[in-house]
Enzyme design. Structure first.
Site, PDB file in Angstrom:
ATOM      1  N   GLU A  60      37.759  -2.673  81.739  1.00  0.00           N
ATOM      2  CA  GLU A  60      38.730  -3.758  81.890  1.00  0.00           C
ATOM      3  C   GLU A  60      40.144  -3.430  81.412  1.00  0.00           C
ATOM      4  O   GLU A  60      40.673  -4.081  80.510  1.00  0.00           O
ATOM      5  CB  GLU A  60      38.199  -5.014  81.196  1.00  0.00           C
ATOM      6  CG  GLU A  60      36.899  -5.492  81.799  1.00  0.00           C
ATOM      7  CD  GLU A  60      36.315  -6.735  81.164  1.00  0.00           C
ATOM      8  OE1 GLU A  60      36.816  -7.200  80.122  1.00  0.00           O
ATOM      9  OE2 GLU A  60      35.336  -7.254  81.729  1.00  0.00           O
ATOM     10  N   GLU A 157      29.765  -6.813  85.817  1.00  0.00           N
ATOM     11  CA  GLU A 157      29.771  -8.093  85.115  1.00  0.00           C
ATOM     12  C   GLU A 157      30.113  -9.169  86.125  1.00  0.00           C
ATOM     13  O   GLU A 157      30.904  -8.950  87.031  1.00  0.00           O
ATOM     14  CB  GLU A 157      30.806  -8.108  83.990  1.00  0.00           C
ATOM     15  CG  GLU A 157      30.551  -7.105  82.884  1.00  0.00           C
ATOM     16  CD  GLU A 157      31.603  -7.144  81.787  1.00  0.00           C
ATOM     17  OE1 GLU A 157      32.330  -8.167  81.662  1.00  0.00           O
ATOM     18  OE2 GLU A 157      31.712  -6.162  81.053  1.00  0.00           O
TER      19      GLU A 157
END
Length: 170
Positions: A60, A157
């Protein structure tokens, strides 16, 4: 097993799950170089173990990091890992859409065994009905189909909200 570098020196996103909440200092050249070095150490130790499927370069990265910063880092890290394994999957992450920027990071035939990991969340979209969630998921499907022409795509995710019972269908 996918080994994911979740927290990089200096924090790649300023969130607590990167190991440091606050300022994003990962793009300092020393931190980027140290990150590449750490990925090399991980590859040296784990990439040739049979059940290690891949190494994810950076979890991320924040949207404020530039395309040039990330692309340069990804290519340096790719080269570092390839010193230890020619077959380990090398995974890049795109959290913040649009995700099209990833399409030319690792063009074939120069780069091999590269994968794109998307993290897809509705929790911050303001969606408040099943129909809105379905529409968002349809959009994700289109993005995945478009990006699959460049890489295999995984969704590492995903969130549809805290509970589908949170949504009402008007």
């Amino acid at each position: 097993v996918l080994i994911d570098l979740h927290g990089a020196p200096g924090s790649q996103n300023g969130q607590d799950h990167s190991g440091h909440a606050g300022d994003i200092e990962w793009s300092d050249s020393e931190n980027v170089a140290l990150t590449v070095e750490v990925l090399g150490m991980i590859a040296d130790k784990y990439s040739n173990i049979d059940n290690v499927w891949g190494i994810e370069l950076l979890n991320e990265p924040h949207y404020s990091l530039t395309y040039e910063e990330l692309t340069s880092f990804y290519r340096d890290a790719y080269s570092e890992i390839r010193q230890y394994s020619s077959t380990t999957n090398i995974v890049i992450n795109s959290l913040y859409g649009p995700h099209e920027w990833t399409a030319d990071v690792f063009p074939e035939p120069e780069y091999r065994n590269t994968v794109l990991d998307l993290h897809l969340y509705t929790v911050w979209t303001g969606a408040n009905s099943i129909d809105e969630i379905v529409s968002i998921c349809d959009d994700w499907g289109g993005q995945i189909r478009a990006l699959s022409q460049y890489y295999p795509v995984i969704v590492g995710e995903m969130s549809l909200g805290s509970s589908l019972s949170d949504y009402t269908n008007d």
